[in-house]
Design an enzyme around this catalytic site. Structure first.
Site, short mmCIF file in Angstrom:
data_model
loop_
_atom_site.label_atom_id
_atom_site.label_comp_id
_atom_site.label_asym_id
_atom_site.label_seq_id
_atom_site.Cartn_x
_atom_site.Cartn_y
_atom_site.Cartn_z
N SER A 1 0.84 -1.19 0.00
CA SER A 1 0.00 0.00 0.00
C SER A 1 0.88 1.24 0.00
CB SER A 1 -0.90 0.01 1.24
OG SER A 1 -1.52 1.27 1.40
N TYR B 1 -2.42 -0.18 10.06
CA TYR B 1 -2.44 -0.72 8.70
C TYR B 1 -1.16 -0.35 7.95
CZ TYR B 1 -3.71 -1.05 3.74
OH TYR B 1 -3.72 -1.32 2.40
#
Length: 243
Positions: free
Chosen positions: A145, A161
């Protein structure tokens, strides 16, 4: 756990592509794209119903493993499946992921452990399991990501995250060095905003510039061919925020 290894009497191609998180979003789209091209796909996910729907679209190409990949005991059955069916892995796409959008001061140890278990430890464990089955010039592809890409813009609520995805980026670089003599390339695509269920849950109302089908096809193409040009690379794939 439910395993499906029948193919209407047809012999599966012994070179395969493994895709985790295949029941929806990018993993689902990448599985379909691979099957369209005639590749044998081992689709792994927890959702039995969605896996069955996926397999029904391409019953000769797609074989499903319905399991909780964060459970080490269930994940270990992948080795048995590969060995039983004499399969060799051309590409392993670590796509399964989880996201928590919560202010840092409100995150619990359980929140952090979940992010690490799903986003980091599934790739760690599955790569160990799959290592004996890789073909020469195989490719391990981590789906990272932009939140875990050093120097990118960061967003409140995504600390756990993003930190877990950053760990995947460094893991990519480390494994590329460890597996160099094994002729296995390891790369990471750090994706920006893609219109998936996970994004919609984390950012309600946000509209991403890329949909899951488009990104799934891109991911598959990269997994199949990019090892000729990249190894140990952590590459941003982003048009817009959020990460």
């Amino acid at each position: 756990m439910n395993k499906e290894s029948e193919s209407n009497g047809d012999q599966m191609n012994t070179d395969c592509i493994i895709i985790t998180g295949a029941s929806r979003g990018i993993g689902y789209a990448a599985s379909m794209a691979a099957a369209k091209k005639g590749y044998t796909v081992i689709a792994i996910a927890r959702s039995k119903k969605q896996l069955e729907e996926l397999k029904a679209l391409y019953p000769k190409q797609i074989f499903t493993l319905n399991l909780d990949a964060s459970n080490p005991a269930e994940l270990a059955s992948v080795s048995e499946f590969l060995d039983t069916n004499s399969l060799r892995i051309r590409s392993l796409i670590h796509n399964a992921g989880a996201l928590i959008n919560k202010p840092f001061l409100e995150t619990t140890d359980d929140d952090w452990q979940k992010m690490l278990d799903v986003n980091l430890m599934i790739p760690v464990r599955l790569t160990k399991i799959c290592h004996p089955f890789f073909t020469d010039n195989a490719h391990i592809l981590h789906i990272g990501s932009m939140g875990g890409f050093q120097g990118s813009g960061k967003f409140p609520g995504l600390a756990a995250y993003s930190a877990s995805k950053a760990a995947v980026s460094v893991l990519t670089e480390c494994l590329s060095a460890e597996f160099a003599t094994d002729k296995i390339a390891v790369n990471c695509l750090c994706l920006g905003a893609v219109q998936t269920e996970m994004l919609e849950q984390a950012f309600p109302g946000f509209s991403a510039p890329v949909n899951a089908n488009e990104m799934g096809e891109y991911v598959l193409d990269f997994a199949l061919h990019a090892q000729k040009f990249f190894n140990g690379k952590v590459l941003p794939v982003s048009l817009a925020d959020p990460a």
